[in-house]
Design an enzyme around this catalytic site. Structure first.
Site, PDB file in Angstrom:
ATOM      1  N   GLU A  96       0.814  -1.201   0.000  1.00 21.86           N
ATOM      2  CA  GLU A  96       0.000   0.000   0.000  1.00 21.86           C
ATOM      3  C   GLU A  96       0.857   1.265   0.000  1.00 21.86           C
ATOM      4  O   GLU A  96       0.513   2.243  -0.646  1.00 21.86           O
ATOM      5  CB  GLU A  96      -0.895  -0.025   1.238  1.00 21.86           C
ATOM      6  CG  GLU A  96      -2.348   0.223   0.908  1.00 21.86           C
ATOM      7  CD  GLU A  96      -3.177   0.169   2.163  1.00 21.86           C
ATOM      8  OE1 GLU A  96      -3.037  -0.815   2.921  1.00 21.86           O
ATOM      9  OE2 GLU A  96      -3.946   1.110   2.394  1.00 21.86           O
ATOM     10  N   ASP A  97       1.943   1.246   0.741  1.00 21.65           N
ATOM     11  CA  ASP A  97       2.654   2.502   0.977  1.00 21.65           C
ATOM     12  C   ASP A  97       3.981   2.646   0.238  1.00 21.65           C
ATOM     13  O   ASP A  97       4.628   3.684   0.329  1.00 21.65           O
ATOM     14  CB  ASP A  97       2.926   2.669   2.488  1.00 21.65           C
ATOM     15  CG  ASP A  97       1.637   2.796   3.273  1.00 21.65           C
ATOM     16  OD1 ASP A  97       0.595   3.041   2.629  1.00 21.65           O
ATOM     17  OD2 ASP A  97       1.658   2.647   4.501  1.00 21.65           O
TER      18      ASP A  97
END
Ligand code: MN
Length: 728
Positions: A96-97
């Site tokens: 996600e990051d």
């Protein structure tokens, strides 16, 4: 690209960073792997995470990887999770990051880690909005991923716990949103998965966020009374320890205040200040074996007087989430009440981390039996998810019941114990025993007395199911079946039957219709044209005709658009599916149906209704609780659900029975009250016996709500004792 120096440096110099060693030291679950191999595995993930999250900071300013990802991994290690899960935890935010891809993770760490990280990332993408159906749908997705691998949910809990404990760095609005979501979604789930430690930690953090003042108050009071409490705990533990040593039992004894949130809950529930909540304290007594639990209980009760009704044996009857322990509240030293919890070490682990304690990784079979066995409700839910029908609303209903209700224990005639949710009925019991027993359930005996099928079971009841091969499920059962299993099985049966029924009607409509138009020779052509109407087969087309979703006119228009002979003809009206004066009724699936109101119960909008298919007279509509409905006999398969389709101006007659002390002006007061509400009255009939007046009024109302308002108002008239809807 992998940086060879950062990867290999620790081995060369034999030293790992302090933060990494903190993780290693948290690990208690030892797999078939040397400590050195374990370290090498974890280090690879640590190095990968540090590199990928490089430069990212949390709101607090600290490095993202060290202050979050690593902390999540530490929590997982403290829960005894295997190294795959711990690595999954360390890398849970990489997809996600960062620019990391799933393929990359799979290549570096294998399929298992990749699928865990993928699962957690997917859960992260789900937001729980306040809209009900949406929430239920999300909930479902969440559970599906639970189904794939429970470790995904365990990582998510570690993540949530850490986020909640560092929530103060976020804005107030965000804090509030996350706390609510945690309260509504994660806490019930933690409870169901038996993760008591996670649950109370989350509960405390939620209270701290949503009601900081209450939390602070309790916190301050607990701290100021801490010294005294420790003294008190020592008194209790010392005496128990001494006495138990006579029996060669060396228990682990410790006491601590209950969680802030549970103390707060008690204050609210009992409406009392902190000082008057006596059971702030719980003492745990941990022993090795089950026998020792009971021995310790005996010893406890010898020393301190137990309080009646405050004793629970969850060892003999574990909670459905697997929780086992003996609870007893006794009058301790100085006359103070204290709750003692007695359990074995294994039970202690299960009680604290629930499903995580049962986790034993099996590469071939992710669902170990012990997990499935412990979490029966989860299996039931999965069964529903996997079935074709998964209406979010229905699902939410099941979930709510399963999540928030407590359970009862009932017995089979042979004395076997069965656990069901509160409000379960004999139908639930029957389906619990076996699907076939449920399907053929005709009646039931509770404690050897015949009862209606909608009777709620109570703790300790003995249930016997009466069955008959000619019996089958009907819609009215859905009104009182509460367990997931019963409801899904009944629905599945009814759906199948409805389909068969529709096919039958569809065939009849088609045959009669074509015969009437003298084009029966087109029958095969029409049947085989199903794909032109978007159906997957002949049966589906006929089913749609039976349900009224498509008419013969629609079909002919498409197949023979130029056939003038057919076009001139009226739209075919077969069977009696046309509107009568009862335009207020809608049958599920069929909108035009002949219906008459049952004279026995006069339903009005707002009432729960069912239709009863009579032989030859179409359908009569009754209130669900109407006594003249055949609930248990063999005709109950002709009961179908119906709905209101009400126009704004439609009025309904309803009979109201009023009983009161007869007096001068009673009728006038009554009728005036009703007239003031702008309601028509079509008949008044009053009988007076001794001094008691009984009036039957027929009034015209729009719906149940309006009727209830009239009842409330008439009840207020002087000398009137009761107002109710008249039965006949
Ligand atoms: Mn995270």
């Amino acid at each position: 690209m992998i940086n060879p120096i950062s990867k290999f440096a620790p081995f060369l110099v034999g030293e790992y960073p302090k933060s990494f060693m903190e993780l290693v030291n948290n690990i208690t679950h030892h797999e078939q792997m040397t400590d050195e191999d374990l370290k090498i595995n974890l280090w690879k993930a640590y190095e990968f995470g540090v590199r990928k999250h490089d430069g990212q900071k949390r709101k607090s300013g600290a490095s993202y990887f060290h202050s979050h990802c690593l902390e999540v991994a530490k929590i997982l290690a403290s829960w005894n999770m295997d190294h795959i899960t711990i690595i999954g935890g360390m890398l849970h935010d990489t997809i996600e990051d960062t620019d990391t891809t799933l393929d990359e993770i799979e290549q570096e760490f294998g399929k298992d880690v990749a699928s865990l990280v993928n699962g957690v990332s997917k859960l992260g993408g789900i937001s729980f909005s306040s809209r009900k159906a949406k929430q239920a749908g999300n909930f479902m997705k969440m559970l599906i991923s639970v189904a794939k691998d429970l470790r995904v949910i365990i990582i998510k809990f570690a993540d949530r716990l850490h986020n909640m404990s560092t929530i103060k760095h976020l804005s107030r609005i965000k804090q509030h949103r996350i706390a609510i979501e945690t309260r509504d979604v994660y806490v019930p789930l933690a409870h169901r998965l038996g993760m008591a430690q996670v649950k109370w930690k989350l509960d405390d953090l939620i209270l701290k966020t949503l009601n900081p003042k209450a939390y602070k108050d309790i916190d301050v009071k607990l701290k100021s009374s801490n010294k005294e409490r420790i003294k008190h705990i020592n008194l209790i533990t010392k005496s128990l320890q001494d006495e138990l040593s006579n029996y060669n039992i060396k228990p682990l004894l410790y006491g601590r205040p209950k969680s802030r949130s549970s103390i707060y809950g008690k204050m609210v529930e009992r409406g009392k200040p902190f000082e008057e909540i006596y059971d702030v304290l719980a003492v745990r007594l941990i022993v090795d074996k089950v026998e020792e639990c009971y021995l310790a209980l005996g010893v406890l009760h010898q020393i301190y007087k137990p309080i009646q009704d405050r004793f629970k044996d969850f060892i003999a009857m574990p909670k459905s989430n697997g929780y086992q322990s003996i609870h007893s509240t006794v009058i301790g030293p100085k006359g103070k009440m204290v709750e003692i919890q007695i359990r074995t070490k294994d039970m202690e682990q299960t009680a604290e981390i629930g499903i995580a304690a049962h986790w034993r990784y099996k590469s071939d079979n992710v669902h170990s039996e012990s997990i499935d066995g412990h979490v029966k409700w989860l299996r039931d839910l999965l069964e529903i998810l996997q079935s074709e029908e998964n209406d979010p609303k229905e699902f939410m209903h099941l979930l709510k019941i399963d999540l928030f209700n407590d359970e009862i224990f009932v017995f089979t005639p042979k004395g076997d114990l069965i656990q069901l949710p509160v409000k379960s009925t004999p139908i639930d019991f029957a389906y619990h025993v076996h699907t076939e027993v449920g399907h053929t359930c005709l009646g039931a005996k509770i404690n050897y007395k015949t009862v209606p099928l909608n009777t709620a079971l109570k703790n300790g009841d003995t249930i016997e199911i009466l069955s008959s091969d000619s019996q089958s499920p009907n819609y009215s059962w859905l009104k009182f079946a509460v367990t997931s299993k019963a409801r899904s099985q009944i629905r599945r049966f009814l759906n199948k039957k409805e389909r068969e029924e529709s096919v039958k009607i569809g065939n009849e409509i088609l045959n009669k219709g074509l015969r009437r138009l003298k084009i029966l020779n087109q029958l095969d052509k029409i049947k085989s044209s199903y794909s032109r109407f978007g159906f997957g087969g002949e049966i589906q087309l006929i089913e749609a005709i039976g349900k009224g979703e498509i008419s013969i006119r629609n079909i002919l228009d498409k197949i023979s658009p130029n056939n003038e002979d057919i076009k001139k003809d009226d739209p075919p009206r077969f069977l009696s599916f046309k509107k009568t004066e009862n335009k207020n009724i809608k049958l599920e699936g069929i909108s035009n149906i002949m219906a008459n109101f049952g004279k026995c119960c006069n339903p009005i909008p707002g009432d729960n209704m069912v239709g009863f298919i009579t032989r030859g007279r179409g359908m009569t509509v009754h209130r669900v609780d109407c006594k003249s409905l055949p609930l248990i006999d063999e005709e109950s398969d002709r009961i179908v659900p119906v709905d209101w389709e009400v126009g704004k101006k439609d009025l309904f007659n309803v009979r109201m029975k009023v009983v009161g002390q007869d007096r001068k002006g009673l009728v006038k007061d009554m009728t005036e009250t009703i007239a003031k509400l702008n309601v028509n009255m079509t008949s008044v009939d009053i009988k007076v016996k001794d001094t008691v007046a009984t009036a039957i009024l027929i009034i015209q109302v729009k719906n149940l709500k309006e009727f209830d308002r009239i009842v409330r108002n008439v009840s207020k008239v002087n000398s009137i004792d009761s107002v109710e809807r008249a039965k006949h």
